[in-house]
Design an enzyme around this catalytic site. Structure first.
Site, PDB file in Angstrom:
ATOM      1  N   THR A 185      -8.029  17.952  -2.084  1.00  0.00           N
ATOM      2  CA  THR A 185      -6.634  17.212  -2.075  1.00  0.00           C
ATOM      3  C   THR A 185      -6.829  18.325  -3.861  1.00  0.00           C
ATOM      4  O   THR A 185      -7.466  18.648  -4.055  1.00  0.00           O
ATOM      5  CB  THR A 185      -7.742  15.470  -2.990  1.00  0.00           C
ATOM      6  OG1 THR A 185      -8.926  16.183  -3.329  1.00  0.00           O
ATOM      7  CG2 THR A 185      -8.596  15.465  -1.173  1.00  0.00           C
ATOM      8  N   GLU A 330      -6.232  13.083   3.137  1.00  0.00           N
ATOM      9  CA  GLU A 330      -7.113  12.661   3.905  1.00  0.00           C
ATOM     10  C   GLU A 330      -6.846  11.799   4.431  1.00  0.00           C
ATOM     11  O   GLU A 330      -7.538  11.172   5.735  1.00  0.00           O
ATOM     12  CB  GLU A 330      -7.969  11.149   2.405  1.00  0.00           C
ATOM     13  CG  GLU A 330      -9.084  12.053   2.067  1.00  0.00           C
ATOM     14  CD  GLU A 330      -8.077  12.137  -0.280  1.00  0.00           C
ATOM     15  OE1 GLU A 330      -6.916  12.383   0.503  1.00  0.00           O
ATOM     16  OE2 GLU A 330      -8.483  12.037  -0.851  1.00  0.00           O
ATOM     17  N   LYS A 443      -2.728  -2.809 -17.262  1.00  0.00           N
ATOM     18  CA  LYS A 443      -3.215  -4.311 -16.609  1.00  0.00           C
ATOM     19  C   LYS A 443      -2.865  -4.894 -18.748  1.00  0.00           C
ATOM     20  O   LYS A 443      -3.665  -4.816 -19.467  1.00  0.00           O
ATOM     21  CB  LYS A 443      -4.894  -3.950 -16.733  1.00  0.00           C
ATOM     22  CG  LYS A 443      -5.207  -3.722 -14.952  1.00  0.00           C
ATOM     23  CD  LYS A 443      -6.463  -3.189 -15.665  1.00  0.00           C
ATOM     24  CE  LYS A 443      -6.695  -2.522 -13.762  1.00  0.00           C
ATOM     25  NZ  LYS A 443      -7.415  -1.328 -13.523  1.00  0.00           N
ATOM     26  N   TRP A 448      -1.533  -7.559 -13.404  1.00  0.00           N
ATOM     27  CA  TRP A 448      -1.340  -6.234 -12.877  1.00  0.00           C
ATOM     28  C   TRP A 448       0.573  -6.149 -13.222  1.00  0.00           C
ATOM     29  O   TRP A 448       0.989  -6.836 -12.922  1.00  0.00           O
ATOM     30  CB  TRP A 448      -1.762  -5.944 -11.678  1.00  0.00           C
ATOM     31  CG  TRP A 448      -3.421  -5.783 -12.321  1.00  0.00           C
ATOM     32  CD1 TRP A 448      -4.060  -6.101 -12.974  1.00  0.00           C
ATOM     33  CD2 TRP A 448      -3.727  -5.026 -10.718  1.00  0.00           C
ATOM     34  NE1 TRP A 448      -5.588  -5.694 -12.517  1.00  0.00           N
ATOM     35  CE2 TRP A 448      -4.860  -5.193 -10.965  1.00  0.00           C
ATOM     36  CE3 TRP A 448      -3.543  -4.709  -9.975  1.00  0.00           C
ATOM     37  CZ2 TRP A 448      -6.254  -4.874 -10.865  1.00  0.00           C
ATOM     38  CZ3 TRP A 448      -4.409  -4.701  -8.625  1.00  0.00           C
ATOM     39  CH2 TRP A 448      -6.504  -4.242  -9.448  1.00  0.00           C
TER      40      TRP A 448
HETATM   41  P1  ADP Z   1      -3.485  13.905  -4.648  1.00  0.00           P
HETATM   42  O1  ADP Z   1      -4.305  12.779  -4.963  1.00  0.00           O
HETATM   43  O2  ADP Z   1      -4.334  14.887  -4.079  1.00  0.00           O
HETATM   44  O3  ADP Z   1      -1.858  14.343  -4.915  1.00  0.00           O
HETATM   45  P2  ADP Z   1      -2.032  13.891  -1.881  1.00  0.00           P
HETATM   46  O4  ADP Z   1      -1.214  14.465  -1.624  1.00  0.00           O
HETATM   47  O5  ADP Z   1      -2.393  13.076  -0.317  1.00  0.00           O
HETATM   48  O6  ADP Z   1      -3.123  13.887  -2.952  1.00  0.00           O
HETATM   49  O7  ADP Z   1      -1.465  11.834  -2.639  1.00  0.00           O
HETATM   50  C1  ADP Z   1      -1.968  10.916  -1.657  1.00  0.00           C
HETATM   51  C2  ADP Z   1      -1.218   9.994  -2.745  1.00  0.00           C
HETATM   52  O8  ADP Z   1       0.415   9.907  -2.971  1.00  0.00           O
HETATM   53  C3  ADP Z   1      -1.253   8.371  -1.927  1.00  0.00           C
HETATM   54  O9  ADP Z   1      -2.951   7.946  -2.154  1.00  0.00           O
HETATM   55  C4  ADP Z   1      -0.206   7.817  -2.486  1.00  0.00           C
HETATM   56  O10 ADP Z   1      -0.926   7.631  -3.891  1.00  0.00           O
HETATM   57  C5  ADP Z   1       0.658   8.432  -2.944  1.00  0.00           C
HETATM   58  N1  ADP Z   1       1.949   8.931  -2.374  1.00  0.00           N
HETATM   59  C6  ADP Z   1       2.142   9.577  -1.463  1.00  0.00           C
HETATM   60  N2  ADP Z   1       3.692   9.073  -0.498  1.00  0.00           N
HETATM   61  C7  ADP Z   1       3.947   7.850  -1.213  1.00  0.00           C
HETATM   62  C8  ADP Z   1       4.994   7.342  -1.447  1.00  0.00           C
HETATM   63  N3  ADP Z   1       5.852   6.585  -0.462  1.00  0.00           N
HETATM   64  N4  ADP Z   1       5.522   5.975  -2.137  1.00  0.00           N
HETATM   65  C9  ADP Z   1       3.946   5.563  -3.011  1.00  0.00           C
HETATM   66  N5  ADP Z   1       3.382   6.389  -3.557  1.00  0.00           N
HETATM   67  C10 ADP Z   1       2.515   7.706  -2.540  1.00  0.00           C
END
Ligand code: ADP
Length: 546
Positions: A185, A330, A443, A448
């Site tokens: 990640t 994940e 916040k 929120w």
């Molecule tokens: P990192 O946080 O390490 O960049 P990821 O690429 O796995 O890892 O990111 C996952 C996160 O990206 C999700 O938990 C979410 O917050 C965000 N995310 C992914 N797709 C979307 C989406 N379509 N809309 C909003 N947020 C998204």
């Protein structure tokens, strides 16, 4: 009593074998880092993956050694995916856009034995190699003619490795729960954590990815994964495409609008996938040059929220369907996709757009719920929002080497759930909508405010290219939203005009307290706006009236 069916472990090598046997002459096209276009077939890819598997064995690679890659989307990277996992090693895709210190950390943490890299990353490799003690060799993914001269490292040449080995190789039968690939990640806070996929999770996820209400893949598609193979396995496309046997187009390092557009047209691409930022570049190119698409029909957009304005442009101007997707490294990464149910078909176009802005409903295999601070499940009314939890066979149970302890939470029924770190609503149809990442939510006075909603409103303004909203501290309200905007080239938009545009579109108390115009926004290694940096840069920012 057991069922009496063949017990064949699910395995990644079966994918490339299938693609070779049933779609052997289907093309795989790659834009090369060295320049030019490379073309071959699944049959060729399978043959060379077996040669590479022999080469890895000759280098002393054994299961479950980790093999790192620092590479763009291309045919050699595709071969490495299959040769490593297929032979029992673990394909560890490293995101080259991370800081060098993070890359060193990741390679050492994973204990990569060999690292394969595209020539673009030679300087980076030379700089980090002395600190990567477990790495026995660095393989330049090129042919003899393009091997770098005078490198400080004793490099191996990819094509020499392949050419010096036969394709006489039988994929071993592996335990389906064996590790197959690894992706860290991006770790916007703390050290990156290793997500270790298995053959079983990868195959189940690939099946799900192909489904009609997911990526809708078929043998008749031409798929261009613009999302990098180092970003959660290019959202499964290197596996899913082999599963259906469709033509694949790998864009290499050139992800600018003009280069990507050219491939869409010359290779007759029907389907693609990527983060909103790359589509910004593509749409800017097509709009400036008044271009259309001849074959492009649908695109998966995820990784961060797809602004509704982008969904509209794809739809109305180009007739391209946007499949809004949500997931995480994940989660292999697919969790939800936004596709209609029958009852949505009769909605007005505006109502349809409101549905399409949501992240969608789970693909079979993923279960989800939203909970309050005490872990109690919240109603599916499209209004209540809480922490989003997920479970399923392609969702992480634990990080590599137990980093950070168990991430899972047990509920009152004894079921274990993975907390996503996202805050979301779920409506009566089971459509989930992310309101924010829990750390990005603003916040204000105990309530929120969704930064995503405000960003979506801002980018709907025709003169706004990109926008980010962060909370900055406020003496009375705790936090208030600050809107940071990149204008489109040549635009003269003012603070007042933009705030005027927000009137009636968001609740009064959600109105940003101030607007800052910047030339550029910082992005993470996976193309998301880097909010942690913005929060640091604007710490102590004085909002008007404070
Ligand atoms: P990192 O946080 O390490 O960049 P990821 O690429 O796995 O890892 O990111 C996952 C996160 O990206 C999700 O938990 C979410 O917050 C965000 N995310 C992914 N797709 C979307 C989406 N379509 N809309 C909003 N947020 C998204």
């Amino acid at each position: 009593m057991h069922g009496l069916m063949m017990n064949m472990p699910l395995s990644i090598s079966a994918l490339i074998r299938h693609a070779d046997r049933y779609h052997g002459d289907t093309e795989i096209v790659s834009r090369l880092v060295e320049g030019g276009i490379h073309r071959y077939t699944y049959h060729d890819a399978h043959r060379r993956a077996r040669q590479l598997a022999n080469a890895l064995a000759s280098l002393g690679v054994e299961a479950p050694d980790r093999i790192g890659t620092l590479a763009w989307n291309g045919f050699r990277h595709f071969e490495i995916y299959y040769a490593t996992s297929g032979s029992g090693a673990v394909c560890h895709t490293v995101n080259p856009r991370l800081f060098p210190e993070q890359i060193v950390y990741i390679i050492n943490h994973a204990q990569d034995r060999y690292v394969f890299f595209d020539l673009t990353f030679l300087k980076l490799i030379e700089a980090i190699a002395p600190q990567c003690k477990a790495v026995r060799g660095w393989v330049a993914m090129t042919d003899r003619a393009h091997m770098p001269q005078g490198s400080t490292l004793d490099l191996l040449c990819y094509e020499d490795l392949i050419n010096s080995h036969s394709d006489d190789y039988v994929w071993p039968e592996l335990d389906e729960n064996a590790a197959s690939s690894l992706c860290y990640t991006s770790g916007t806070t703390g050290n990156p954590k290793g997500v270790l996929y298995s053959h079983r999770s990868t195959i189940l996820h690939a099946y799900a990815a192909c489904m009609p209400d997911a990526m809708q893949l078929s043998a008749r598609d031409v798929v261009m994964p613009v999302v990098p193979m180092f970003h959660a396995n290019a959202w499964s496309l290197p596996y899913a495409c082999a599963m259906v046997g469709c033509k694949v187009v790998f864009p290499g390092a050139a992800l600018d609008g003009a280069s990507v557009y050219e491939l869409f047209e010359t290779e007759k691409v029907t389907m693609s996938a990527g983060v909103p930022t790359v589509w910004l570049g593509l749409l800017q190119h097509t709009q400036q040059n008044k271009l259309g698409f001849s074959t492009f029909r649908r695109t998966v957009i995820g990784g961060s929220a797809c602004p509704p304005a982008m969904i509209r442009t794809f739809n109305e101007v180009y007739g391209i369907e946007v499949l809004h997707a949500w997931g995480m490294t994940e989660m292999s990464p697919l969790g939800t996709m936004c596709t209609f149910k029958t009852r949505h078909l009769n909605l007005s176009q505006e109502e349809k757009y409101a549905v399409m802005a949501k992240q969608g409903r789970p693909i079979y295999g993923v279960d989800m719920k939203i909970v309050d601070d005490a872990g109690r499940e919240l109603p599916w009314d499209g209004k209540a929002f809480g922490d989003l939890l997920v479970r399923g066979p392609w969702i992480t149970a634990e990080y590599l080497r137990g980093e950070g302890g168990s991430p899972l939470r047990e509920d009152e029924h004894g079921l274990k759930w993975f907390p996503t770190g996202d805050v979301a609503t779920i409506d009566a149809d089971g459509f989930m909508q992310i309101t924010d990442r829990s750390k990005d939510v603003i916040k204000s006075g105990g309530e929120w405010i969704s930064s995503i909603d405000l960003e979506n409103t801002a980018v709907a303004h025709p003169e706004v290219k990109e926008a980010a909203v962060i909370g900055v501290s406020h003496p009375k309200w705790d936090e208030r939203p600050l809107l940071i905007v990149v204008r489109k080239p040549g635009a003269a938009l003012t603070r007042e005009q933009l705030l005027e545009f927000f009137q009636g579109k968001v609740a009064k108390w959600w109105m940003p307290d101030d607007v800052v115009f910047v030339d550029e926004l910082p992005h993470t290694a996976t193309g998301k706006i880097l909010k942690t940096r913005l929060r640091e840069d604007y710490k102590g920012y004085r909002l008007p009236g404070t």
